[in-house]
Design a protein around this motif. Structure first.
Motif, mmCIF file in Angstrom:
data_model
loop_
_atom_site.group_PDB
_atom_site.id
_atom_site.type_symbol
_atom_site.label_atom_id
_atom_site.label_comp_id
_atom_site.label_asym_id
_atom_site.label_seq_id
_atom_site.Cartn_x
_atom_site.Cartn_y
_atom_site.Cartn_z
ATOM 1 N N TRP A 1 -0.115 -9.229 7.673
ATOM 2 C CA TRP A 1 0.521 -8.071 7.286
ATOM 3 C C TRP A 1 1.586 -7.608 8.220
ATOM 4 N N LEU B 1 -6.445 0.007 9.361
ATOM 5 C CA LEU B 1 -6.495 -1.051 8.676
ATOM 6 C C LEU B 1 -7.112 -2.069 9.209
ATOM 7 N N ALA C 1 0.738 4.504 2.646
ATOM 8 C CA ALA C 1 -0.326 3.966 3.477
ATOM 9 C C ALA C 1 -0.341 4.904 4.596
ATOM 10 N N TYR C 2 0.497 5.373 5.079
ATOM 11 C CA TYR C 2 0.303 6.052 6.399
ATOM 12 C C TYR C 2 -0.511 7.498 6.039
ATOM 13 N N TYR D 1 -7.202 2.518 -0.343
ATOM 14 C CA TYR D 1 -5.922 3.024 -0.147
ATOM 15 C C TYR D 1 -5.396 3.471 -1.351
ATOM 16 N N ASP E 1 2.630 -1.992 5.871
ATOM 17 C CA ASP E 1 1.617 -1.827 4.704
ATOM 18 C C ASP E 1 2.163 -2.826 3.665
ATOM 19 N N LEU F 1 0.724 -1.182 0.019
ATOM 20 C CA LEU F 1 0.051 -0.126 0.068
ATOM 21 C C LEU F 1 0.844 1.320 0.006
#
Length: 624
Positions: A355, A323, A257-258, A381, A358, A254
């Protein structure tokens, strides 16, 4: 413990002499077809093979002078300007040039990374030399600051910076603030903004903006900023189950992602200098009026973070919470024994996701279901990077599902990098990870301690091998476990043992861990103990867990207490692994598989009786 032929302790010679017969002047082609040239000297032959491995590993990548990849070779050729820029242009040494090799140390990495051509730089631009020696460029992958990156990469660097800042702006990562809106204390506590540039394997320059979260350490505890990550044992257990059920597996990343997670507190950040000016250029109508200038004339842009920017201490935790919330919303349930493993029943069969931040691994029996889940992640995302097929790179491991019912786990590139970073050349192979003198050490007055530089290299190499043992190489656990007890004050004997160990790794670098399920209802462990093998008469325990073929998880460790007998040692060994045994049992059951029994095997009848019946039930025959 594996036994092998004895080797002399101490440091072996790492640099083989290269005879004059292997030295060729430019233009003296020993073979019209360079691919048929086979150097007789093992050192040059190994270097050639290493470089050719690199070419094969990157067969799908261009091999032009501008191509870069993320590992380096100990031997090669480089121009002076490339050395100054932190990278080296490596050419396949088809014709040797052994008399031109010169060893230098790159201080940025604290290890010997390259032997460079001791010639005038113009020689490397000679068209005849280029035509005679096919080349590929390699680089020591370093992140560069924005100023260094723009100087190094030019327009490509400017394009990468613009793309990163556009992403930051479009995701509403922060809102600008005027100077009067912040108190002097808030300005002092504002985090420093950083932007790094890095050249990827494909030659593409990547920019990454982050915050320097160091100031947050004074006001935030570790418990408030720690995010869980998947347990390695969970990855391997789910992988072997996926293979046994012939599931379709996908790995996705991803990007950014943050930035999808909102900040849950007020955090201010300061963009300074060139970074502030570039941010203003991204959206002048929004940011330009907020730019101020310090006494030194440097531009400053104060912002309040709205998203969990990389570098903030809580960013990983905030993303984890988002998430998990998103997955629970569509019916996923977390495994209570690993908060980074989630399951959901879809079309009557299990869908599993593991996971690490990410990087996600997902599997289901139906390929279409996996594709649908990937599309769902894209909707939430944005555009994600996807790996489909039978072979995946995940958390430094290569997971190969090509053979039905089996998964093969390997870390070839990781081992190559580790060996090439080692400050001495590893020549030859060894039949076992250690000789039968592994646990033998000299008396304190006879020891010759390593100098500080080699002691750091020893610690670093052993730590790298420890990382690999819990993932794919159970055969080296005993040797690594002992070497880990020597990292505080290693001596010349330890250095020799490490070199012999690395020879074994080099000779078995392509050996995978092959895992296969025979029976998920009956779990089996093997536990054994070596009595008083350490210099302080401590014992050494080893354990292995298998679902059929291959050791899924286990360990090799020095016991923390002394015992008086081998029977007592076996009891302590079982206790050492009892937590791992229980966790494995509970984790597999929480995945939805019924475990009827867990059996562990030992070779000590007295210990088995004590464990099954208890001390009060074990009686000794009277002496007559």
């Amino acid at each position: 413990m594996d036994s092998g032929s004895e080797i002399s302790s101490g440091v072996e010679s790492a640099n083989a002499e290269i005879p004059d017969s292997e030295v060729y002047e430019p233009g003296s082609d020993p073979s019209s077809d360079s691919s048929e040239y086979e150097p007789s000297n093992p050192t040059i032959r190994r270097l050639t093979e290493e470089l050719e491995d690199g070419l094969r590993d990157d067969a799908n990548q261009p091999t032009t002078r501008g191509h870069t990849i993320d590992y380096s070779f100990r031997y090669g050729f480089a121009t002076i300007d490339e050395l100054a820029g932190g990278k080296m242009s490596v050419k396949r040494p088809v014709h040797g040039y052994a008399n031109a090799l010169n060893c230098i140390q790159l201080r940025e990495t604290e290890f010997h990374y390259a032997h460079f051509l001791r010639q005038e730089p113009q020689m490397l631009n000679d068209p005849e030399l280029d035509a005679m020696m096919p080349h590929v460029t390699h680089k020591v992958m370093l992140q560069l600051s924005i100023r260094q990156g723009l100087k190094q990469f030019g327009s490509r660097g400017k394009e990468a910076v613009t793309k990163e800042l556009n992403q930051i702006h479009l995701r509403d990562t922060f809102t600008p603030k005027t100077l009067p809106e912040l108190t002097p204390l808030q300005r002092r506590r504002a985090l420093e903004s950083l932007l790094f540039l890095e050249e990827k394997r494909s030659g593409k320059v990547k920019g990454r903006m982050c915050a320097n979260g160091r100031k947050q350490r004074d006001t935030m505890s570790k418990e408030d900023a720690t995010s869980p990550t998947v347990i390695t044992d969970s990855v391997l257990i789910t992988a072997v189950i996926e293979a046994s059920e012939n599931r379709d597996v996908a790995v996705i990343d991803l990007p950014g992602a943050y930035l999808s997670a909102d900040m849950d507190e007020v955090v201010h950040m300061a963009l300074q200098g060139e970074l502030a000016e570039l941010m203003a250029e991204t959206a002048p109508e929004i940011y330009r009026k907020y730019i101020t200038y310090g006494a030194d004339g440097k531009a400053i842009l104060y912002v309040t973070l709205q998203k969990a920017l990389y570098g903030c201490l809580k960013s990983a935790l905030l993303f984890y919470r988002k998430l998990v919330t998103d997955m629970k919303r569509i019916g996923f349930k977390l495994n209570p024994y690993d908060p980074c493993v989630a399951n959901k029943a879809i079309l009557g069969t299990q869908f599993t996701i593991t996971w690490h931040v990410d990087d996600l691994k997902m599997s289901h029996a139906d390929k279409a279901v996996v594709s649908g889940m990937i599309e769902w992640f894209k909707e939430i995302y944005g555009d994600v990077r996807v790996s489909r097929g039978k072979v995946h790179d995940y958390l430094r491991m290569t997971l190969n599902y090509s053979e039905s019912g089996k998964v093969k786990v390997s870390m070839v590139d990781y081992f190559k990098k580790t060996i090439r970073e080692f400050p001495e050349e590893i020549v030859g192979t060894a039949p076992t990870p250690a000789g039968d003198h592994l646990f033998q050490v000299r008396a304190e007055e006879e020891r010759v301690l390593l100098d500080e530089e080699r002691a750091r290299a020893f610690h670093h190499a052993v730590a790298q091998m420890m990382f690999a043992t819990v993932r794919c190489r159970r055969d080296i656990q005993t040797a690594v476990a002992f070497l880990m007890t020597r990292v505080q004050q290693p001596d010349e004997d330890d250095w020799g043992k490490l070199k012999r160990f690395l020879k074994y790794v080099w000779g078995t670098i392509y050996l995978p861990l092959v895992l296969e399920v025979y029976d998920l209802k009956h779990l089996k462990w093997w536990i054994d103990t070596s009595f008083a093998v350490h210099p302080d008469f401590r014992l050494h325990s080893g354990g292995a867990f298998s679902l059929g073929k291959g050791v899924v998880t286990g360990g090799s460790k020095k016991q923390k207490i002394n015992t008086r007998s081998s029977t007592e040692a076996e009891l302590v060994g079982v206790d050492d692994f009892s937590g791992q045994i229980l966790w494995t049992n509970y984790f597999i059951q929480a995945q939805g598989y019924r475990v009827k029994e867990t059996t562990f095997f030992q070779d000590n009848q007295s210990a088995i009786l004590l464990e099954k019946m208890g001390k009060s039930q074990v009686t000794r025959e009277p002496v007559t």
